[in-house]
Design a protein around this motif. Sequence first.
Motif, PDB file in Angstrom:
ATOM      1  N   GLU A  83      66.549  62.981  42.919  1.00 34.92           N
ATOM      2  CA  GLU A  83      66.523  62.103  41.769  1.00 34.92           C
ATOM      3  C   GLU A  83      66.729  64.402  40.532  1.00 34.92           C
ATOM      4  OE1 GLU A  83      65.160  59.889  38.249  1.00 34.92           O
ATOM      5  OE2 GLU A  83      64.400  59.762  39.480  1.00 34.92           O
ATOM      6  N   TYR A  84      65.829  64.631  40.864  1.00 35.01           N
ATOM      7  CA  TYR A  84      66.048  66.275  40.248  1.00 35.01           C
ATOM      8  C   TYR A  84      65.778  67.409  40.517  1.00 35.01           C
ATOM      9  CZ  TYR A  84      63.802  63.170  36.820  1.00 35.01           C
ATOM     10  OH  TYR A  84      63.580  62.125  35.776  1.00 35.01           O
ATOM     11  N   CYS A  85      65.910  68.720  40.377  1.00 32.61           N
ATOM     12  CA  CYS A  85      66.660  69.313  40.784  1.00 32.61           C
ATOM     13  C   CYS A  85      64.989  70.462  41.164  1.00 32.61           C
ATOM     14  CB  CYS A  85      67.000  70.516  40.192  1.00 32.61           C
ATOM     15  SG  CYS A  85      68.589  70.565  39.540  1.00 32.61           S
ATOM     16  N   ASP A  86      64.479  70.825  42.427  1.00 30.92           N
ATOM     17  CA  ASP A  86      63.704  71.407  42.763  1.00 30.92           C
ATOM     18  C   ASP A  86      62.607  72.351  42.477  1.00 30.92           C
ATOM     19  OD1 ASP A  86      60.615  71.267  44.130  1.00 30.92           O
ATOM     20  OD2 ASP A  86      61.695  72.449  45.644  1.00 30.92           O
ATOM     21  N   VAL A  87      62.236  72.388  40.971  1.00 30.66           N
ATOM     22  CA  VAL A  87      61.073  72.699  40.215  1.00 30.66           C
ATOM     23  C   VAL A  87      60.640  72.536  39.601  1.00 30.66           C
ATOM     24  CG1 VAL A  87      64.710  73.635  38.620  1.00 30.66           C
ATOM     25  CG2 VAL A  87      63.267  72.018  38.235  1.00 30.66           C
ATOM     26  N   VAL A  88      59.522  73.418  39.232  1.00 30.54           N
ATOM     27  CA  VAL A  88      58.704  73.544  38.533  1.00 30.54           C
ATOM     28  C   VAL A  88      58.262  71.913  37.336  1.00 30.54           C
ATOM     29  CG1 VAL A  88      56.286  75.048  37.630  1.00 30.54           C
ATOM     30  CG2 VAL A  88      58.091  75.891  38.996  1.00 30.54           C
TER      31      VAL A  88
ATOM     32  N   THR B  16      68.772  68.189  24.068  1.00 24.12           N
ATOM     33  CA  THR B  16      67.739  67.933  25.958  1.00 24.12           C
ATOM     34  C   THR B  16      69.096  68.043  26.846  1.00 24.12           C
ATOM     35  OG1 THR B  16      68.529  65.954  25.155  1.00 24.12           O
ATOM     36  CG2 THR B  16      66.334  66.538  24.146  1.00 24.12           C
ATOM     37  N   TYR B  17      67.918  68.544  27.650  1.00 24.41           N
ATOM     38  CA  TYR B  17      68.634  68.669  29.045  1.00 24.41           C
ATOM     39  C   TYR B  17      67.941  67.556  30.332  1.00 24.41           C
ATOM     40  CZ  TYR B  17      69.293  73.002  27.434  1.00 24.41           C
ATOM     41  OH  TYR B  17      69.795  74.086  26.500  1.00 24.41           O
ATOM     42  N   GLN B  18      69.340  67.063  31.592  1.00 24.54           N
ATOM     43  CA  GLN B  18      69.679  66.703  32.560  1.00 24.54           C
ATOM     44  C   GLN B  18      69.444  67.293  33.552  1.00 24.54           C
ATOM     45  OE1 GLN B  18      71.208  62.730  33.237  1.00 24.54           O
ATOM     46  NE2 GLN B  18      69.640  61.472  32.961  1.00 24.54           N
ATOM     47  N   LEU B  19      68.211  66.592  34.747  1.00 27.24           N
ATOM     48  CA  LEU B  19      69.133  67.974  35.832  1.00 27.24           C
ATOM     49  C   LEU B  19      69.271  66.388  36.543  1.00 27.24           C
ATOM     50  CD1 LEU B  19      67.576  69.810  34.129  1.00 27.24           C
ATOM     51  CD2 LEU B  19      65.987  70.886  36.399  1.00 27.24           C
ATOM     52  N   ARG B  20      69.804  66.706  37.404  1.00 26.01           N
ATOM     53  CA  ARG B  20      70.167  65.968  38.874  1.00 26.01           C
ATOM     54  C   ARG B  20      70.982  67.046  40.372  1.00 26.01           C
ATOM     55  NH1 ARG B  20      68.443  62.848  36.557  1.00 26.01           N
ATOM     56  NH2 ARG B  20      69.055  60.306  35.816  1.00 26.01           N
ATOM     57  N   ASN B  21      70.799  66.673  41.581  1.00 23.94           N
ATOM     58  CA  ASN B  21      70.617  67.907  42.792  1.00 23.94           C
ATOM     59  C   ASN B  21      71.881  66.860  43.102  1.00 23.94           C
ATOM     60  OD1 ASN B  21      70.493  69.058  44.917  1.00 23.94           O
ATOM     61  ND2 ASN B  21      68.443  69.442  44.887  1.00 23.94           N
TER      62      ASN B  21
ATOM     63  N   CYS C 248      72.593  73.140  41.360  1.00 23.37           N
ATOM     64  CA  CYS C 248      72.004  71.657  40.503  1.00 23.37           C
ATOM     65  C   CYS C 248      72.852  71.904  39.164  1.00 23.37           C
ATOM     66  CB  CYS C 248      70.378  72.309  39.625  1.00 23.37           C
ATOM     67  SG  CYS C 248      69.234  70.981  38.237  1.00 23.37           S
ATOM     68  N   ALA C 249      72.936  70.255  38.803  1.00 20.65           N
ATOM     69  CA  ALA C 249      73.510  69.879  38.149  1.00 20.65           C
ATOM     70  C   ALA C 249      72.836  69.717  36.416  1.00 20.65           C
ATOM     71  CB  ALA C 249      75.039  68.899  38.257  1.00 20.65           C
TER      72      ALA C 249
ATOM     73  N   VAL D 110      78.000  67.753  27.867  1.00 19.89           N
ATOM     74  CA  VAL D 110      78.406  69.230  28.559  1.00 19.89           C
ATOM     75  C   VAL D 110      77.634  69.512  30.122  1.00 19.89           C
ATOM     76  CG1 VAL D 110      79.167  71.903  28.574  1.00 19.89           C
ATOM     77  CG2 VAL D 110      78.805  70.317  26.885  1.00 19.89           C
ATOM     78  N   THR D 111      77.814  69.409  30.877  1.00 22.45           N
ATOM     79  CA  THR D 111      77.100  69.624  32.428  1.00 22.45           C
ATOM     80  C   THR D 111      77.452  71.045  33.293  1.00 22.45           C
ATOM     81  OG1 THR D 111      77.114  67.131  32.802  1.00 22.45           O
ATOM     82  CG2 THR D 111      76.941  68.688  34.739  1.00 22.45           C
ATOM     83  N   ARG D 112      76.632  71.683  33.569  1.00 25.38           N
ATOM     84  CA  ARG D 112      76.740  73.075  34.015  1.00 25.38           C
ATOM     85  C   ARG D 112      76.128  72.909  35.566  1.00 25.38           C
ATOM     86  NH1 ARG D 112      80.628  74.595  30.842  1.00 25.38           N
ATOM     87  NH2 ARG D 112      80.482  75.371  28.714  1.00 25.38           N
ATOM     88  N   ARG D 113      76.255  73.960  36.656  1.00 25.22           N
ATOM     89  CA  ARG D 113      76.137  74.153  38.029  1.00 25.22           C
ATOM     90  C   ARG D 113      75.208  75.121  38.084  1.00 25.22           C
ATOM     91  NH1 ARG D 113      78.438  71.577  42.191  1.00 25.22           N
ATOM     92  NH2 ARG D 113      77.316  70.992  43.531  1.00 25.22           N
ATOM     93  N   TRP D 114      73.901  75.107  38.418  1.00 26.31           N
ATOM     94  CA  TRP D 114      73.086  75.759  38.830  1.00 26.31           C
ATOM     95  C   TRP D 114      73.118  76.240  40.540  1.00 26.31           C
ATOM     96  CZ3 TRP D 114      66.753  76.227  38.342  1.00 26.31           C
ATOM     97  CH2 TRP D 114      66.253  76.832  38.682  1.00 26.31           C
ATOM     98  N   ARG D 115      72.974  77.568  41.321  1.00 26.05           N
ATOM     99  CA  ARG D 115      72.431  77.538  42.382  1.00 26.05           C
ATOM    100  C   ARG D 115      72.532  78.350  42.116  1.00 26.05           C
ATOM    101  NH1 ARG D 115      78.235  76.098  41.654  1.00 26.05           N
ATOM    102  NH2 ARG D 115      78.494  74.415  43.662  1.00 26.05           N
TER     103      ARG D 115
END
Length: 206
Positions: A54-59, A44-49, A76-77, A94-99
Motif C-alpha cells: 500500500e505504501y512506499c517503504d519509507v520511515v 497533502t500527499y498519498q504514497l503508492r508503491n 513510488c507513486a 498531480v502524481t509524480r514518480r520517485w525512484r
Amino acid sequence: MTVAGRAADGRLRQTIVFPSPGNHQWPDNAITLRGCATSGLPVTYQLRNPGGGEYCDVVDPKATRLQARQGALIDCAITAMQRGNSEYAEAASVTRRWRVGRMATVIAFTGASTLVWTKDDDTVDVTLRISAAHPVPSIHMTTGVEGLCTSAVLQEPSEDRQLPTFTVKLGEPAGERGSCTMTVHLGADSLTDGSEAVKRFVVEKK
C-alpha cells in the motif's frame, strides 16, 4: 496567486504545482516534497508503491521529508492533493514518480599494461578504480587469471575502497616476454550493480 475562473459550484479554482522528485541511486534515498497549491492552501500527499504494497517503504509516509528505510530501494507513486475549502474548489491531483535504484558501479584497471617478472620478485601489484555516484560501502570481488598471471589475491582493504589492489603472481616468460589476462568481477547485491573489468598484460622478463 489563484487560477482565474470559478468551478461549477461558484468556488474559486486552484491548481497544484508539484516538481518531480526524480530518480536517485542508493544511498541517496531521502527527498523533500515541494508541492504547493496556487490558492496557498496546504498540500497533502498519498504514497503508492506500484511494485506492491500500500505504501512506499519509507520511515514516515505522512512526512514531507521522505526517508527510505535502511537498505530499501524505492519505486513510488506520490500524489499531491488539495481538497479545497469553502472558498476554493478541490484541485486536480498531480502524481509524480520517485525512484531510488541500485547504485551503478564501473570498475577499470589503472596503470601500465606491462608487468615485469624477475627471478628475485615474481609478484606485482595491480590496482583497479571503482567509479560510482557514492562511496562503495563494501567490496565483493572474484578474479580470473589466464596465461602468465597464475594467481591474484586482493590485499587488505585500505581506507580508499575505490582503489582495490591485487597482488598478482607471475609465471616466468619462455622468452623475453609473454602475456596474461586478468578478469575481475564486482559482485552485485540488493543495493549495488555489478561490474566487470578485463585486461590483457604484457609480461616482460628482466
